[in-house]
Each structure stands twice: as structure tokens, then as C-alpha cells.
Design an enzyme around this catalytic site. Structure first.
Site, PDB file in Angstrom:
ATOM      1  N   HIS A  74       3.812   6.627  -6.756  1.00 54.38           N
ATOM      2  CA  HIS A  74       2.908   7.756  -7.151  1.00 54.38           C
ATOM      3  C   HIS A  74       3.958   8.903  -7.201  1.00 54.38           C
ATOM      4  O   HIS A  74       3.837   9.830  -7.767  1.00 54.38           O
ATOM      5  CB  HIS A  74       1.647   7.902  -6.472  1.00 54.38           C
ATOM      6  CG  HIS A  74       0.638   8.449  -7.071  1.00 54.38           C
ATOM      7  ND1 HIS A  74      -0.717   8.669  -6.731  1.00 54.38           N
ATOM      8  CD2 HIS A  74       0.833   9.611  -8.044  1.00 54.38           C
ATOM      9  CE1 HIS A  74      -1.340   9.793  -7.250  1.00 54.38           C
ATOM     10  NE2 HIS A  74      -0.656  10.144  -8.321  1.00 54.38           N
ATOM     11  N   HIS A 119       0.991  -1.111   0.149  1.00 55.45           N
ATOM     12  CA  HIS A 119       0.016   0.082  -0.020  1.00 55.45           C
ATOM     13  C   HIS A 119       0.980   1.176  -0.126  1.00 55.45           C
ATOM     14  O   HIS A 119       0.628   2.142  -0.970  1.00 55.45           O
ATOM     15  CB  HIS A 119      -0.974   0.107   1.200  1.00 55.45           C
ATOM     16  CG  HIS A 119      -1.924   1.327   1.421  1.00 55.45           C
ATOM     17  ND1 HIS A 119      -3.203   1.179   0.974  1.00 55.45           N
ATOM     18  CD2 HIS A 119      -1.611   2.373   1.673  1.00 55.45           C
ATOM     19  CE1 HIS A 119      -3.659   2.159   1.282  1.00 55.45           C
ATOM     20  NE2 HIS A 119      -2.869   2.974   1.773  1.00 55.45           N
ATOM     21  N   GLU A 120       1.755   1.254   0.935  1.00 55.69           N
ATOM     22  CA  GLU A 120       2.512   2.607   1.010  1.00 55.69           C
ATOM     23  C   GLU A 120       3.581   2.753  -0.222  1.00 55.69           C
ATOM     24  O   GLU A 120       3.680   3.814  -0.743  1.00 55.69           O
ATOM     25  CB  GLU A 120       3.367   2.394   2.379  1.00 55.69           C
ATOM     26  CG  GLU A 120       2.540   2.450   3.614  1.00 55.69           C
ATOM     27  CD  GLU A 120       1.615   3.672   3.667  1.00 55.69           C
ATOM     28  OE1 GLU A 120       1.866   4.587   3.157  1.00 55.69           O
ATOM     29  OE2 GLU A 120       0.677   3.435   4.359  1.00 55.69           O
ATOM     30  N   HIS A 180       2.009   4.528  -2.838  1.00 60.31           N
ATOM     31  CA  HIS A 180       1.926   6.173  -2.638  1.00 60.31           C
ATOM     32  C   HIS A 180       3.295   6.679  -3.122  1.00 60.31           C
ATOM     33  O   HIS A 180       3.688   7.451  -3.684  1.00 60.31           O
ATOM     34  CB  HIS A 180       1.651   6.413  -1.111  1.00 60.31           C
ATOM     35  CG  HIS A 180       0.316   6.293  -0.621  1.00 60.31           C
ATOM     36  ND1 HIS A 180      -0.753   6.764  -1.489  1.00 60.31           N
ATOM     37  CD2 HIS A 180      -0.167   5.620   0.227  1.00 60.31           C
ATOM     38  CE1 HIS A 180      -1.850   6.354  -0.832  1.00 60.31           C
ATOM     39  NE2 HIS A 180      -1.585   5.674   0.446  1.00 60.31           N
TER      40      HIS A 180
END
Length: 480
Positions: free
Chosen positions: A433, A426-427, A430
Site C-alpha cells: 500500500h 498482513h505487513e 501495508h
């Protein structure tokens, strides 16, 4: 420049609330406090191998080097006042002012990322650096309070002419468009300066809760059915809430939540202060509600928020069916909150060391392409990630991509379980991105709205889930 500064406060007051954010503060900060994982947070940071620590030296080799940049910024930001009254005189003046402010803001973010990460390593010890950053950020806002009102005073036709004369202004077209869009919520220069001065105390509630939850709150202790006495740090809680023995699970959850109840008056007052602060800012900027003020920074109507809640409520029957299925599979007459985290299957080894988790993600995220996977490996090798839970460390997990010229950083609290792997996936969504946005866009356009921030992270989680199912060695692993 005030819009950029607002983004500074958004990211570092809420983040890194993870990560990424400001809605429903009390619920989120409680949840963030429980995201950290299975090791007891008794490990001292100096006992953690270097390979499991992020390398903040990529930003500044020493605290002294960071301090030198902070001191320089304190002097340089005052020079921005020299542009006051000149922005509408020529396209060159406008561009020079915006470019100068942009470059200083970029350095401000860099110093803030370093200070925030250093502070989160041990909230018992490293608060002084964040106090300096809050003071510097407030000063920045006060000095640049003239910018938005002055740009709004430039006639639209003149702005258009400036863009024709100075093509380089395109770098700031979104910034200027946003100023125009927020015209009705922009105050006079003296009023903007007054609001900016409150930046020094605007994040107090977040800081109070963060220090309380991660550093100063007493951890309750429980004795399990095995006779083991457990101190319920946030990471230990996440581990033992999945205990196979139901009485142990109940005891763990009851002890933890009641320990927060012991401080309900303080927590309530702190939350109340946050709600009041948000409303004061919203009211003075002529918004109808704090919700409208929060969403309007990303140009989102409040209907989007209410529609999301409506759709969640409309689909609650599906959630209820899933919970009923879990109750039957666990053989329970009644499902309680302390039953929600226990696996549906028993005796399934889903433990992962950091290295094993890294390897799984390199394979699982291959569909995103060679450059993506190569950058993941670089993040591992160059220590963009801080893995282990330690004494005083901020709980939970987040990704911070604010150091534009460096690279993003990830804070984790690894526990050798699948949840740790999923959280890292998940991290990393980010982080990647931010990495590619910073690599592709100029600083003034590299940031992205919270509303779309979770897309990259949930894509990674989906790819990981698909990979784990396809490579499962048993039906139990598939169900897990």
C-alpha cells in the site's frame, strides 16, 4: 506543515505501533508485546545471517551519514522562519514556503525511519538516535507554528486566486483544505508554538512501555510437564501458549500475565499519563473529547467509532457460537483464555521457514497481478524485511513506509509457523500500500488514514487463507 509534523508524531509515536495505532493504548501495547513469535529471544543480532536482516544502508550507508542529514536539517529548518508574514503576499510565496517545508519534512521522515528502525533492532542500546529525532521534530513544530494561522488569515477568495495563478499549488490542495477544515481547532501562533514544544515529551509513555516490555522487564520462567524450563520472552510465550498439554498452557499464561501484574502500579501510572496527555491536547484544541480529537485528523465523526463497537457487540453471538464449537471439539467442559490458541487438530505440520513462507506468499498473492508479485520478490531480495527475534529487539511486527524516496520496511519476529506467514502477509499488505502510494502520489498526498490502512493487509490475509485451503493436503490442514 504542522499537519505533516503531526503525522510524523502519529506514525512514529504509535506505530510503528504497526504497523499502524493510537486507540486503546494499553490494550494495544500489551497485544503488540505478544505478537512476536516462536523463537526464544536469546539470539544475538550479530549471529543472524544478513539475508534475514533489513538493509538500512538503502537509507543511509552509516550512522554518520544519518547524523550529517540530521545536522543539516537542524540548520535548514530554521530558514523556514524566513517565510513568516509572507504567505499571503503572493501565490509564489505560498508555493515556495509549502514546497520548502514539504521537502524538509520528507527528509525528516527519512531520518526518523532510519532512527526508529535502528532503535528497534535493540532497545537496550539505540535510544540516543530517537532522542535526537524527537528534539528535531519538536524544533520543526516550533519554527513552523506560524504556518497554519497565517494560511487561515488569507481570505478564501485570495486562496482561490492563488491556485489559478500557480497551478503547482494543486500538490498542496488537500493540505490547505485540511487547514481550513480544522480552523476551529487551530490556535494562535504563540499558542501553536507552545503546544509544539511539548512534542519533546509527548511520546514518553510510549517509549517507557516499549523499553520496559522489550528490553528491561524480567522474563518469567516456567517448568513444563516435559521437564523443560522455558523463559517466557514475548516470542516464547506465543509458541508455548499453543502447547498440547493444558496444564502447560495455563501455567504459561498465568506466569506471563502475573509478571505484568507485578508492575501494575508503574503500568497504571504510565497509562494514566497517556490518557491525561491526550486530553490536555484535545482540550486545548477545543475538542469535546480525546476521541473526537483523534478521529478528526482523518475527518471522521465519532459516530463511526461508536457504530463499530455497536456492531461488534451485536455480532457477539456468532463469536460465542464459535467458542462453544471450539470447546466441544477440544472435549472441554469449560473454555478458558489459555485454550483459545491451541489448534483444533493435532499432528498437523504447519511449520514454515522464512524461505517457505516467502514462496507461499508469492503464489497466494498472484491474483493481485504481476507487478505486485514482482515487487514482493524485490522486497525479499533487497532485504526490506527484518525477520528474526533477537535480544532487545522490539516485539511484534510493523510496516513503515515513511522513507518516501527509498522503500518501506517491515519488522518481523519469525517463528517458523503459520502465524509468521500470516503476519508477513498482513505487513506486506501495508508495505505494498505504501509502496504504490509513494510511487503514484506526491509526498504531500502519499500518506493514508489509519481508518483505511487495514484494508490492504486483511485482503492479503484473506488471499492467503483461500490459498491454504485450496492447497491443503488433508482435512486437518483445512481445519487448522
Amino acid at each position: 506543515m504542522n499537519i505533516l509534523l503531526n503525522l510524523v508524531f502519529l506514525i512514529f509515536n504509535k506505530l510503528i505501533t504497526g504497523a499502524h495505532m493510537q486507540k486503546l493504548l494499553f490494550t494495544l501495547i500489551l497485544l503488540l508485546g505478544f505478537v512476536a513469535t516462536g523463537f526464544s529471544q536469546t539470539l544475538e543480532r550479530e549471529d543472524v545471517p544478513e539475508k534475514y536482516k533489513w538493509n538500512l544502508a538503502d537509507i543511509y550507508p552509516t550512522v554518520e551519514a544519518w547524523q550529517a542529514d540530521v545536522d543539516k536539517l537542524n540548520k535548514e529548518v530554521e530558514k523556514l522562519a524566513d517565510f513568516k508574514g509572507t504567505l499571503g503576499e503572493s501565490s509564489e510565496n505560498l508555493y515556495t514556503a509549502l514546497k520548502t517545508g514539504n521537502n524538509l519534512t520528507k527528509t525528516l521522515w527519512q531520518t526518523w525511519v532510519y532512527a526508529g528502525n535502528l532503535s528497534n533492532e535493540n532497545l537496550n542500546e539505540n535510544q540516543a538516535v530517537m532522542q535526537q529525532m524527537r528534539a528535531l521534530g519538536t524544533k520543526f513544530g516550533e519554527v513552523t507554528a506560524f504556518v497554519d494561522p497565517e494560511i487561515l488569515a488569507i481570505p478564501k477568495e485570495k486562496i482561490e486566486q492563488f491556485f489559478k495563478e500557480k497551478p503547482e499549488l494543486e500538490e498542496f490542495d488537500m493540505y490547505i483544505d485540511n487547514i481550513q477544515r480544522l480552523r476551529t481547532h487551530t490556535l494562535t501562533e504563540p499558542e501553536e508554538k507552545i503546544l509544539a514544544s511539548f512534542g519533546l515529551i509527548a511520546g514518553n509513555q510510549n517509549e517507557v512501555y516499549g523499553i520496559f516490555n522489550n528490553a528491561e522487564k524480567p522474563f518469567p520462567k516456567v517448568t513444563l510437564s516435559t521437564g523443560e524450563e522455558v523463559e517466557l520472552t514475548s516470542s516464547a510465550y506465543t509458541r508455548y501458549r499453543t502447547a498440547e498439554n493444558r496444564e502447560d498452557r495455563e501455567k504459561v499464561m498465568k506466569a506471563l500475565f502475573e509478571s505484568f501484574g507485578d508492575f501494575k502500579n508503574m503500568l497504571g501510572a504510565n497509562l494514566g499519563g497517556k490518557v491525561k496527555k491526550d486530553w490536555v491536547y484535545a482540550k486545548n484544541r477545543k475538542y469535546k473529547s480525546s476521541l473526537q480529537a483523534s478521529l478528526n485528523s482523518d475527518n471522521l465523526p465519532t459516530e463511526i467509532y461508536s457504530t463499530l463497537i455497536e456492531q461488534v457487540n451485536n455480532n457477539l453471538p456468532t463469536l460465542h457460537r464459535a467458542l462453544d464449537l471450539k470447546k466441544r471439539m477440544l472435549g472441554l467442559d469449560e473454555l478458558h483464555y489459555y485454550d483459545l490458541y491451541v489448534p483444533l487438530v493435532k499432528k498437523t505440520d504447519m511449520s514454515f521457514t522464512v524461505e517457505e513462507g516467502q514462496s507461499v506468499l508469492l503464489d497466494a498473492l498472484k491474483p493481485l497481478g504481476k507487478e505486485y508479485v514482482t515487487t514482493l520478490q524485490k522486497a525479499y531480495d533487497d532485504r526490506w524485511i527484518d525477520y528474526m527475534p533477537t535480544v532487545g529487539k522490539r516485539s511484534g511486527a510493523y510496516s513503515n513506509g515513511g522513507a518516501y524516496d527509498i522503500h518501506p520496511y517491515i519488522l518481523m519476529n519469525w517463528t517458523d509457523d503459520f502465524e509468521s506467514v500470516s503476519t508477513l502477509a498482513h505487513e506486506l499488505g501495508h508495505t505494498m500500500h505504501s509502496y504504490f502510494s509513494n510511487k503514484t502520489q506526491p509526498f504531500a498526498k502519499a500518506d493514508y488514514a489509519t481508518f483505511v490502512a487495514e484494508i490492504a493487509s486483511t485482503v492479503n490475509e484473506t488471499l492467503l487463507s483461500d490459498y491454504m485451503v485450496k492447497n491443503a493436503k488433508s482435512d486437518e490442514e483445512v481445519l487448522y
